[in-house]
Scaffold this active site. Structure first.
Site, PDB file in Angstrom:
ATOM      1  CB  CYS A 149      -0.965  -0.007   1.179  1.00  0.00           C
ATOM      2  SG  CYS A 149      -0.239  -0.534   2.734  1.00  0.00           S
ATOM      3  CG  HIS A 242      -0.214   4.399   3.756  1.00  0.00           C
ATOM      4  ND1 HIS A 242      -0.934   4.224   4.915  1.00  0.00           N
ATOM      5  CD2 HIS A 242       0.197   3.157   3.387  1.00  0.00           C
ATOM      6  CE1 HIS A 242      -0.957   2.944   5.241  1.00  0.00           C
ATOM      7  NE2 HIS A 242      -0.286   2.271   4.333  1.00  0.00           N
TER       8      HIS A 242
HETATM    9  N1  NAP Z   1      -4.618  -3.036   5.018  1.00  0.00           N
HETATM   10  C1  NAP Z   1      -4.030  -2.467   3.981  1.00  0.00           C
HETATM   11  O1  NAP Z   1      -3.975  -1.216   3.838  1.00  0.00           O
HETATM   12  C2  NAP Z   1      -3.405  -3.317   2.911  1.00  0.00           C
HETATM   13  C3  NAP Z   1      -2.979  -2.705   1.745  1.00  0.00           C
HETATM   14  C4  NAP Z   1      -2.385  -3.465   0.735  1.00  0.00           C
HETATM   15  C5  NAP Z   1      -2.252  -4.822   0.914  1.00  0.00           C
HETATM   16  N2  NAP Z   1      -2.664  -5.408   2.074  1.00  0.00           N
HETATM   17  C6  NAP Z   1      -2.534  -6.859   2.176  1.00  0.00           C
HETATM   18  O2  NAP Z   1      -3.859  -7.405   2.009  1.00  0.00           O
HETATM   19  C7  NAP Z   1      -3.985  -8.612   2.780  1.00  0.00           C
HETATM   20  C8  NAP Z   1      -5.171  -8.496   3.707  1.00  0.00           C
HETATM   21  O3  NAP Z   1      -4.954  -7.430   4.608  1.00  0.00           O
HETATM   22  P1  NAP Z   1      -6.038  -6.933   5.652  1.00  0.00           P
HETATM   23  O4  NAP Z   1      -5.509  -5.661   6.127  1.00  0.00           O
HETATM   24  O5  NAP Z   1      -7.409  -6.997   5.068  1.00  0.00           O
HETATM   25  O6  NAP Z   1      -5.922  -8.102   6.776  1.00  0.00           O
HETATM   26  P2  NAP Z   1      -6.981  -8.520   7.902  1.00  0.00           P
HETATM   27  O7  NAP Z   1      -7.864  -7.379   8.244  1.00  0.00           O
HETATM   28  O8  NAP Z   1      -6.182  -9.175   8.968  1.00  0.00           O
HETATM   29  O9  NAP Z   1      -7.893  -9.655   7.173  1.00  0.00           O
HETATM   30  C9  NAP Z   1      -7.403 -10.945   6.882  1.00  0.00           C
HETATM   31  C10 NAP Z   1      -8.475 -11.782   6.162  1.00  0.00           C
HETATM   32  O10 NAP Z   1      -7.911 -13.029   5.788  1.00  0.00           O
HETATM   33  C11 NAP Z   1      -8.658 -14.121   6.371  1.00  0.00           C
HETATM   34  N3  NAP Z   1      -7.726 -15.172   6.811  1.00  0.00           N
HETATM   35  C12 NAP Z   1      -6.751 -15.057   7.760  1.00  0.00           C
HETATM   36  N4  NAP Z   1      -6.067 -16.236   7.860  1.00  0.00           N
HETATM   37  C13 NAP Z   1      -6.628 -17.076   6.961  1.00  0.00           C
HETATM   38  C14 NAP Z   1      -6.369 -18.419   6.587  1.00  0.00           C
HETATM   39  N5  NAP Z   1      -5.386 -19.153   7.149  1.00  0.00           N
HETATM   40  N6  NAP Z   1      -7.152 -18.990   5.634  1.00  0.00           N
HETATM   41  C15 NAP Z   1      -8.141 -18.287   5.051  1.00  0.00           C
HETATM   42  N7  NAP Z   1      -8.457 -17.008   5.356  1.00  0.00           N
HETATM   43  C16 NAP Z   1      -7.692 -16.408   6.300  1.00  0.00           C
HETATM   44  C17 NAP Z   1      -9.420 -13.514   7.524  1.00  0.00           C
HETATM   45  O11 NAP Z   1     -10.605 -14.275   7.699  1.00  0.00           O
HETATM   46  P3  NAP Z   1     -11.130 -14.775   9.138  1.00  0.00           P
HETATM   47  O12 NAP Z   1     -11.391 -13.527   9.915  1.00  0.00           O
HETATM   48  O13 NAP Z   1     -12.336 -15.546   8.768  1.00  0.00           O
HETATM   49  O14 NAP Z   1     -10.048 -15.644   9.729  1.00  0.00           O
HETATM   50  C18 NAP Z   1      -9.705 -12.087   6.992  1.00  0.00           C
HETATM   51  O15 NAP Z   1     -10.835 -12.153   6.150  1.00  0.00           O
HETATM   52  C19 NAP Z   1      -2.629  -8.799   3.474  1.00  0.00           C
HETATM   53  O16 NAP Z   1      -1.822  -9.650   2.720  1.00  0.00           O
HETATM   54  C20 NAP Z   1      -2.055  -7.388   3.502  1.00  0.00           C
HETATM   55  O17 NAP Z   1      -0.653  -7.372   3.588  1.00  0.00           O
HETATM   56  C21 NAP Z   1      -3.249  -4.703   3.063  1.00  0.00           C
END
Ligand code: NAP
Length: 354
Positions: A149, A242
């Site tokens: 991001c 950001h």
């Molecule tokens: N946040 C940002 O600004 C941003 C920007 C760019 C990229 N990213 C990337 O995008 C991805 C998601 O980020 P996020 O911020 O949305 O994270 P998050 O809020 O922690 O959400 C994680 C998601 O993945 C699921 N999950 C976790 N462990 C799992 C597993 N073993 N098997 C299947 N599903 C699983 C969770 O589902 P449950 O709750 O059902 O476990 C939840 O839906 C990451 O790789 C992050 O680095 C984030």
């Protein structure tokens, strides 16, 4: 335009929720299948701790969250993955092997040389790497990654600077919102009234991914851009958006007015193709002396949150250098929005469909 159906992995998380909002009423991508980890088996409305002030769409809230398995995406043309990196490393190749076109937010595969790492305005020319990928992996589907991001806004600003003026070196300081760490993110005891001057692995990701995105397609991989890049990443007590300050050195003289004009006029394939999630102006230079600011500017642009806002364009230590400040919405332009725009571009260029 042909209609496409999509499955969403990691649907309940901070980024997953952005997809749900942004795909609601999409003209040709219908979100059909929601997958999760711990929340599999629950109704989406109960499983997702909804973070936006607007409610989750009713038809989505009623859907059941399915376990993250390729067979549960049967019939979908496209799989968006908002999985944490460790899960993505294991799971995403299984979906690509099963014939799905996967667009991933996770860092797991971004630096693999057969995986295009794409910002549609910046490097759509990297998408043909998919052909090599299929040959090398034997996958019927494909895997395309979107950047970290902090990288997205930065690479969007560096692209016109590189093309217009060449670039010798860049020094960046980021002030990154807490939603960048997912939900529930950084504990309030650590971040309130504070700035944390370290984000694990972030600085390496920003340098490597930026150079890959701004690189050129070689025979079997991307040849990374060669300018120098130093970055310090900081976590700040802001919810979304950001902010980055940038100092850039060029081989010749540059004026703030030429840089401002170049940034304001920057356009890419999504604007030419008038894709639904493409902002009319991808980079908007704000004239205000104290802008951009996350609270005021993160939703700027014709598609809210999809434009990068730049301000404070001025010379640096001499006439061969420039300083500026840029802002991008980390879960929209820095995540779901760029992935959806990538899907739109892939649809327009015939990469989707099974
Ligand atoms: N946040 C940002 O600004 C941003 C920007 C760019 C990229 N990213 C990337 O995008 C991805 C998601 O980020 P996020 O911020 O949305 O994270 P998050 O809020 O922690 O959400 C994680 C998601 O993945 C699921 N999950 C976790 N462990 C799992 C597993 N073993 N098997 C299947 N599903 C699983 C969770 O589902 P449950 O709750 O059902 O476990 C939840 O839906 C990451 O790789 C992050 O680095 C984030």
């Amino acid at each position: 335009m042909k209609q496409f159906t999509a499955a969403l992995l990691g649907s309940t998380g901070a980024v997953g929720q952005r997809y749900v909002s942004m795909l609601n009423d999409h003209p040709f991508i219908r979100l059909e299948v929601l997958m999760g980890g711990k929340s599999a088996g629950k109704k989406y409305g109960e499983a997702a701790r909804w973070l936006s002030p607007s409610e989750a769409p009713k038809d989505i809230a009623r859907k059941q969250v399915l376990a993250t398995r390729p067979e549960n995406a049967e019939g979908c043309d496209l799989v968006f993955s908002a999985l944490p990196s460790e899960a993505a490393a294991r799971v995403e190749p299984n979906f690509a092997k099963a014939g799905f076109n996967v667009i991933s937010e996770a860092s797991a595969h971004r630096m693999e040389d057969y995986v295009p790492l794409v910002i549609p305005e910046v490097n759509p020319s990297h998408l043909p790497l998919i052909k090599n990928q299929r040959k090398r992996s034997g996958w019927k589907g494909s895997l395309v990654a979107t950047p970290n991001c902090t990288v997205t806004g930065l690479a969007m600003v560096l692209k016109p600077l590189l093309d217009g003026f060449k670039l010798n070196k860049v020094v960046v300081t980021s002030m990154q919102a807490i939603s960048g760490a997912g939900f529930p993110g950084v504990p309030s005891f650590l971040i309130m009234e504070n700035v944390i001057p370290y984000i694990k692995n972030e600085e390496e990701k920003v340098a490597d991914e930026s150079r890959k995105i701004l690189g050129v397609v070689g025979k079997n991989a991307i040849i990374p851009a060669s300018f120098g890049l130093a970055i310090s990443c900081n976590r700040v007590p802001v919810i979304d958006g950001h902010l980055e300050t940038l100092y850039a050195e060029f081989p010749g003289e540059v004026t703030p007015s030429a840089v401002t004009k170049t940034l304001n006029h920057f356009m890419g394939a999504p604007q030419e193709l008038r894709l639904p999630t493409a902002p009319k102006q991808p980079i908007m230079v704000h004239e205000g002396l104290d802008r951009p600011q996350p609270r005021l500017d993160r939703l700027a642009g014709s598609v809210p949150g999809m434009s990068v806002v730049v301000g404070r364009v001025r010379n640096g230590i001499d006439k061969n250098s420039i300083q500026l400040t840029l802002l991008s919405h980390n879960t929209i332009r820095g995540a779901a929005g760029t992935a959806i725009l990538t899907a739109e571009l892939m649809a327009a260029r015939g990469y989707l469909g099974r």
